[in-house]
Design a protein around this motif. Structure first.
Motif, short mmCIF file in Angstrom:
data_model
loop_
_atom_site.label_atom_id
_atom_site.label_comp_id
_atom_site.label_asym_id
_atom_site.label_seq_id
_atom_site.Cartn_x
_atom_site.Cartn_y
_atom_site.Cartn_z
N ALA A 68 0.85 -1.19 0.00
CA ALA A 68 0.00 0.00 0.00
C ALA A 68 0.89 1.24 0.00
O ALA A 68 1.78 1.37 0.83
N LEU A 113 -5.27 -1.53 -2.85
CA LEU A 113 -4.45 -1.45 -1.63
C LEU A 113 -3.96 -0.02 -1.38
O LEU A 113 -2.87 0.19 -0.88
N GLY A 114 -4.75 0.95 -1.78
CA GLY A 114 -4.36 2.34 -1.59
C GLY A 114 -3.48 2.89 -2.71
O GLY A 114 -3.01 4.01 -2.63
#
Length: 130
Positions: A68, A113-114
């Motif tokens: 992330a 995941l960001g």
């Protein structure tokens, strides 16, 4: 011998990822295969055990970097190479994932995941890293 050790490491990684993912792992004959084809399913089956479901990484028996917000994922080359060849605690997975599976999980980690990196990769791009 090298491939045998890699298979043991891969099986251990799958088992550490959880019982459900270990049940999803299929071994037929002398070649191990992962039946999942979608990036998220592949990530959940073999990556999330170390990198965590949210991609935040972990420190414990080893150090597993966060995916992330990881700027190393900006281009697809880096994660493709690491997935195929491994590095440090990460086993090489190139013998267990085909080119389409690698492209799929790379696209997943680069766009989820960001992360929101531009561009997609496809299976035709993966062999240059093998």
């Amino acid at each position: 011998m090298k491939h045998h050790v890699s298979r043991i490491i891969f099986a251990a990684a799958v088992l550490l990822g959880g019982i459900a993912s270990a049940q999803d792992f299929v071994q037929s004959g002398s070649s191990a295969t992962l039946p999942q084809t979608e990036g998220e399913a592949i990530y959940n089956a073999i990556c999330s055990g170390c990198h965590m479901p949210d991609g935040q990484g972990a420190v414990g028996a080893g150090e597993y970097p966060a995916l992330a917000g990881n700027e190393n994922l900006e281009t697809a080359d880096y994660p493709i190479y690491l997935i195929i060849h491994g590095q440090k605690a990460m086993p090489p997975l190139g013998d267990y994932l085909d080119d389409a599976q690698i492209a799929s999980v790379v696209n997943y980690i680069r766009h989820n995941l960001g992360n929101n990196f531009e561009g997609d990769t496809d299976a035709a791009y993966v062999p240059q890293s093998r």
